[in-house]
Design a protein around this motif. Structure first.
Motif: not given
Length: 297
Positions: A75-81
Motif C-alpha cells: 500500500s501507499v499511504l498519504v495524509y491527504k489526496l
C-alpha cells in the motif's frame, strides 16, 4: 501472494510555509501517518518525502523514487489526496497505471480513500470522470484563448516565428535583414529569376547563395512554398482556417502577394508532386530547349 502484514510506503509532501502553518508540516504528517499504520496493524517499510515541491506535476525526487520501488509494497499511504498530486490527471495515472497495476493499494488517511475497498475502487471511477472533465475544460480554455488572441490581432506565438520577424513580448517585430529576403522571395516568386527556369528549387538555390536566416538557409523547398502562401506577410494572423487582421507590420502588399501565389499555384498545378520534390539527382536541372521548363521523371 501478499503477506498477512501489510507493507506500507508513506508519501509526504509540503510545498509552502503556509501549508506548514495549516498543519501539513512534514513532522505532523509523518507522526499522524505512522500512528495510523500502528492502529491498522500495518508495517511502515519506507517514508518518501518531498519538501518544498509543488503538486502540479510528477517531477519530484521522492515521488519518482517511490514509483521506481513500488513493487516492494502492498500500500501507499498519504495524509491527504492532494499530497500525492494536485492534478486529477496525474492522480489517476498514479492510481491506475502505477499503484493498482502493480497490485498496490492507495490510501488517503484524511478522506478515507482506500482502493482496497469496493467504495474506494468506485471512487477511482468518479475521479476518472472528473479528470476527463478537467482535461476538456483545459482544452476549451486554451482553444478560446488562442482564438481570442487571433481576433485581437496577435500571432499564435511559438518557438518558431516566421522568417522576417522576431517574436518579442507577445508581438511580431520586423527583422530587417530577413524582411529584405522575404521581399526578394515574393518578387522572384511573382516575376521569376532572370535566365533561370521557374521552379521552387531554383528559388531555394538563388536565395541560399545570397542569404541566411534564423533557421539556416533557404534549401528547404517545402518551406519556401509555405512561406509564399503565408498571409502573415500581408499583415494577417491565422487560427485554424480563419484569418484576422494582425497587429504586426506587413512585409509586402496584397498585390505582390496575390501575384506571387497566382504564379506559384499555376506552377504547382502543372507539376504536381514533382514541383517541390524530386527523386533523382538531375531532376529539374535538364530543361527543354523549346519551352525552357525542366524535365522530371
Amino acid at each position: 501472494m501478499r503477506k498477512d502484514v501489510k507493507r506500507v510506503a508513506i508519501y509526504i509532501r509540503v510545498s509552502t510555509y503556509e501549508q506548514a502553518q495549516e498543519g501539513y508540516s512534514i513532522d505532523e504528517q509523518k507522526e499522524r501517518l505512522v500512528q495510523y499504520c500502528k492502529a491498522m496493524g500495518w508495517v511502515v517499510s519506507e517514508i518518501y518525502i518531498d519538501p518544498g515541491f509543488s503538486g502540479s506535476n510528477l517531477e519530484r525526487p521522492g515521488l519518482q523514487k517511490l514509483i521506481a520501488e513500488i513493487k516492494a509494497y502492498d500500500s501507499v499511504l498519504v495524509y491527504k489526496l492532494d499530497r500525492i498530486s494536485r492534478s486529477q490527471k496525474d492522480t489517476m495515472y498514479l492510481i491506475e497505471d502505477v499503484f493498482l497495476k502493480n497490485d498496490v493499494d492507495f490510501v488517503s488517511m484524511s478522506e478515507s480513500f482506500d482502493t482496497s475497498t469496493p467504495f474506494g475502487r468506485a471512487a477511482v471511477g468518479l475521479l476518472a470522470t472528473f479528470a476527463q472533465l478537467e482535461r476538456e475544460n483545459i482544452k476549451e480554455r486554451m482553444t478560446m484563448g488562442m482564438k481570442g488572441r487571433a481576433r485581437k490581432g496577435y500571432w499564435k506565438g511559438t518557438s518558431r516565428p516566421p522568417i522576417g520577424y522576431d517574436y518579442k513580448d507577445g508581438n511580431l517585430e520586423v527583422n530587417d535583414y530577413e524582411a529584405m529576403q522575404i521581399r526578394e522571395l515574393f518578387t522572384i516568386a511573382a516575376n521569376g529569376i532572370p535566365n533561370m527556369p521557374y521552379n521552387v528549387k531554383n528559388m531555394a538555390r538563388y536565395l541560399s547563395k545570397k542569404y541566411s536566416n534564423k533557421y539556416g538557409n533557404w534549401t528547404d523547398s517545402t518551406g519556401i512554398t509555405y512561406t509564399i502562401q503565408n498571409k502573415v506577410y500581408i499583415g494577417m494572423v491565422k487560427y485554424k482556417d480563419e484569418y484576422f487582421p494582425g497587429n504586426h507590420m506587413p512585409l509586402i502588399d496584397n498585390e505582390l502577394f496575390e501575384k506571387a501565389n497566382s504564379r506559384l499555384n499555376a506552377y504547382l498545378s502543372s507539376f504536381g508532386e514533382h514541383s517541390t520534390y524530386t527523386k533523382y539527382m538531375l531532376s529539374g536541372l535538364t530543361v527543354c530547349g523549346i519551352c525552357g521548363r525542366p524535365y522530371y521523371r
